[in-house]
Scaffold this active site. Structure first.
Site, mmCIF file in Angstrom:
data_model
loop_
_atom_site.group_PDB
_atom_site.id
_atom_site.type_symbol
_atom_site.label_atom_id
_atom_site.label_comp_id
_atom_site.label_asym_id
_atom_site.label_seq_id
_atom_site.Cartn_x
_atom_site.Cartn_y
_atom_site.Cartn_z
ATOM 1 N N TYR A 142 -7.909 -8.490 7.360
ATOM 2 C CA TYR A 142 -8.910 -7.765 6.573
ATOM 3 C C TYR A 142 -10.134 -8.670 6.361
ATOM 4 O O TYR A 142 -10.177 -9.780 6.882
ATOM 5 C CB TYR A 142 -8.288 -7.237 5.278
ATOM 6 C CG TYR A 142 -7.174 -6.250 5.593
ATOM 7 C CD1 TYR A 142 -7.458 -5.062 6.281
ATOM 8 C CD2 TYR A 142 -5.843 -6.512 5.295
ATOM 9 C CE1 TYR A 142 -6.453 -4.164 6.629
ATOM 10 C CE2 TYR A 142 -4.826 -5.623 5.644
ATOM 11 C CZ TYR A 142 -5.147 -4.460 6.309
ATOM 12 O OH TYR A 142 -4.151 -3.578 6.668
ATOM 13 N N CYS A 162 0.836 -1.195 0.000
ATOM 14 C CA CYS A 162 0.000 0.000 0.000
ATOM 15 C C CYS A 162 0.872 1.247 0.000
ATOM 16 O O CYS A 162 1.860 1.307 0.740
ATOM 17 C CB CYS A 162 -0.858 0.040 1.266
ATOM 18 S SG CYS A 162 -2.266 -1.031 1.187
ATOM 19 N N LEU A 199 10.735 -11.146 5.657
ATOM 20 C CA LEU A 199 12.161 -11.054 6.016
ATOM 21 C C LEU A 199 13.023 -12.057 5.256
ATOM 22 O O LEU A 199 13.885 -12.711 5.843
ATOM 23 C CB LEU A 199 12.357 -11.154 7.525
ATOM 24 C CG LEU A 199 11.906 -9.889 8.292
ATOM 25 C CD1 LEU A 199 12.111 -10.065 9.792
ATOM 26 C CD2 LEU A 199 12.648 -8.649 7.794
HETATM 27 C C1 LIG Z 1 4.840 -0.269 2.919
HETATM 28 C C2 LIG Z 1 4.168 -1.602 3.018
HETATM 29 C C3 LIG Z 1 2.888 -1.778 2.520
HETATM 30 C C4 LIG Z 1 2.272 -3.023 2.555
HETATM 31 N N1 LIG Z 1 1.044 -3.189 1.967
HETATM 32 C C5 LIG Z 1 0.528 -4.428 1.825
HETATM 33 C C6 LIG Z 1 -0.607 -4.651 1.019
HETATM 34 O O1 LIG Z 1 -1.128 -3.752 0.362
HETATM 35 N N2 LIG Z 1 -1.110 -5.914 0.993
HETATM 36 C C7 LIG Z 1 -0.536 -6.954 1.662
HETATM 37 O O2 LIG Z 1 -1.035 -8.079 1.594
HETATM 38 N N3 LIG Z 1 0.584 -6.770 2.392
HETATM 39 C C8 LIG Z 1 1.138 -5.548 2.462
HETATM 40 N N4 LIG Z 1 2.320 -5.374 3.130
HETATM 41 C C9 LIG Z 1 3.026 -6.563 3.652
HETATM 42 C C10 LIG Z 1 4.072 -7.046 2.633
HETATM 43 O O3 LIG Z 1 3.457 -7.435 1.413
HETATM 44 C C11 LIG Z 1 4.924 -8.196 3.174
HETATM 45 O O4 LIG Z 1 4.102 -9.316 3.390
HETATM 46 C C12 LIG Z 1 5.640 -7.856 4.467
HETATM 47 O O5 LIG Z 1 6.231 -6.563 4.398
HETATM 48 C C13 LIG Z 1 6.717 -8.881 4.799
HETATM 49 O O6 LIG Z 1 7.650 -9.001 3.729
HETATM 50 P P1 LIG Z 1 9.085 -8.249 3.758
HETATM 51 O O7 LIG Z 1 9.807 -8.736 5.000
HETATM 52 O O8 LIG Z 1 9.775 -8.686 2.482
HETATM 53 O O9 LIG Z 1 8.864 -6.787 3.810
HETATM 54 C C14 LIG Z 1 2.947 -4.129 3.146
HETATM 55 C C15 LIG Z 1 4.216 -3.938 3.680
HETATM 56 C C16 LIG Z 1 4.842 -2.719 3.597
HETATM 57 C C17 LIG Z 1 6.249 -2.576 4.136
#
Ligand SMILES: Cc1cc2nc3c(=O)[nH]c(=O)nc-3n(C[C@H](O)[C@H](O)[C@H](O)COP(=O)(O)O)c2cc1C
Length: 368
Positions: free
Chosen positions: A183, A25, A302
């Site tokens: 959600y 988002c 992560l």
């Molecule tokens: C800025 C931001 C926005 C996110 N928006 C969404 C989203 O729109 N839908 C969703 O399912 N997860 C959303 N997430 C979660 C990520 O898709 C992801 O599952 C989570 O950050 C863990 O992965 P990572 O460690 O690679 O960041 C968001 C995460 C971040 C950091």
């Protein structure tokens, strides 16, 4: 050859490697409509060398937005704004684009994260009345959602269908239904948020009913040759909540109905959650789901190092990995992963000269 850079088929969508950009988002839409920020942000990520780019949680109705800055796909205006952004991205990149369709349920009507992210009361500017399976707020001090009645359920299912048709029309390659992070659809799945006494609450079968109805309706509305996938929370991380065993049963149900892939995240449903955050912390959940289905399973959370990603795939714990924060931090993460693992990725011709001497032939020309 590194497994991370092997091709994979997801419901007919050919992915050049096993790196997917997770939905994020941006809280930068205006009245649901994408703006130039999305052109810059998605445009940048579409040059990253990943196999596919997932567009942020996109609300199927105005009340389904997490915040007033969320993207929507619920009328001609929001569709036209998205079309413009997609056309701009596609002009310069051939990366497959997936859209995450969502309804925020009781977690809607919030401020933007950089303004604190708190719930906005229905009577305040930029706020609205939320809806959910049961009239239980996320935090006890919050305004309670209204429990959806039969007509409310029908309206939301129809909103998903309309959004799926619009997603098809603007030329998106695949849909990811958002059933994670507390959600609306996750709120139906978890016994902590779903206290209904009708056929949509109680037993696991009943709690899965509405999410499965939405899946079936979206699957029927979207082009049969394009993939519909689902993102789930593999657990609530709360005693008495949604479990990984239930997630595996849901995944098998979805597979039987034509779901093309399951993307396994976790949490977000209950503020009491205690999450063992650390590298690869959600991978065991993906692994458990993988044992229940034969469609591709995507792990996320992560996963920040190319060798870590490769080890997950080599161990057979997941079929692909998704990355969110890591690719904001380093928008060419897949390029560097390819360099680290002796593989190649597609890059725009404008950037080919960036490859340092001795790096090998990491960058291959992208031809949109
Ligand atoms: C800025 C931001 C926005 C996110 N928006 C969404 C989203 O729109 N839908 C969703 O399912 N997860 C959303 N997430 C979660 C990520 O898709 C992801 O599952 C989570 O950050 C863990 O992965 P990572 O460690 O690679 O960041 C968001 C995460 C971040 C950091």
């Amino acid at each position: 050859m590194a497994k991370l850079f092997e091709q994979i088929d997801v419901g007919g969508l050919s992915l050049a490697n096993r790196i997917v950009i997770a939905p994020m988002c941006q809280y930068s839409a205006e009245d649901g409509a994408m703006t130039d920020w999305h052109l810059i942000h998605l445009g940048q990520l579409a040059l990253s060398g990943a196999a596919a780019l997932t567009i942020e949680a996109t609300a199927v109705s105005p009340e389904g937005r997490i915040s007033y800055g969320d993207v929507g796909l619920y009328d001609d205006r929001t569709e036209a704004a998205m079309q413009r952004v997609i056309d701009g991205v596609r002009r310069w990149s051939d990366m497959p684009l997936i859209i995450q369709l969502a309804h925020a349920g009781r977690k809607a009507s919030t401020a933007k994260p950089w303004h604190g992210g708190a719930q906005i009361a229905p009577t305040a500017p930029n706020g609205w009345q939320t809806v959910a399976p049961s009239a239980l707020p996320f935090e006890s001090h919050e305004n309670a959602p209204i429990a959806l009645d039969r007509a409310g359920l029908d309206d939301i299912r129809k909103a998903f269908v309309d959004a799926a048709r619009r997603a098809d029309r603007v030329g998106l390659d695949a849909i990811q239904i958002h059933a994670a992070h507390g959600y609306l659809l996750h709120e139906f799945l978890s016994p902590l948020s779903n206290r209904r006494e009708d056929e949509y609450g109680g037993s696991l079968e009943n709690r899965m009913r509405f999410p499965l109805e939405v899946f079936d309706a979206v699957r029927a509305a979207f082009s049969p040759d394009k993939a519909v996938t689902v993102r789930v929370s593999g657990t609530d991380w709360v005693e008495g909540g949604w479990t990984v065993e239930e997630t595996a049963i849901l995944a098998a149900e979805l597979e039987a109905r034509g779901c093309a892939a399951i993307h396994v995240s976790s949490g977000g449903l209950d503020p009491r959650q205690t999450i063992p955050v650390g590298p690869s912390y959600q991978v065991p959940l993906a692994n458990k789901v993988k044992q229940a289905v034969s469609i591709p399973v995507i792990a996320v959370g992560l996963i920040t190092d190319p060798h870590q990603a490769e080890a997950i795939l080599q161990a057979g714990e997941a079929d692909a990995i998704a990355i969110a924060r890591g690719v904001l931090w380093n928008p060419h993460w897949p390029w560097h992963a390819a360099a680290a693992l002796g593989a190649a990725v597609k890059a725009p011709p404008q950037y080919l000269r960036s490859e340092p001497r001795g790096a090998g032939r990491v960058l291959q020309e992208m031809k949109p």
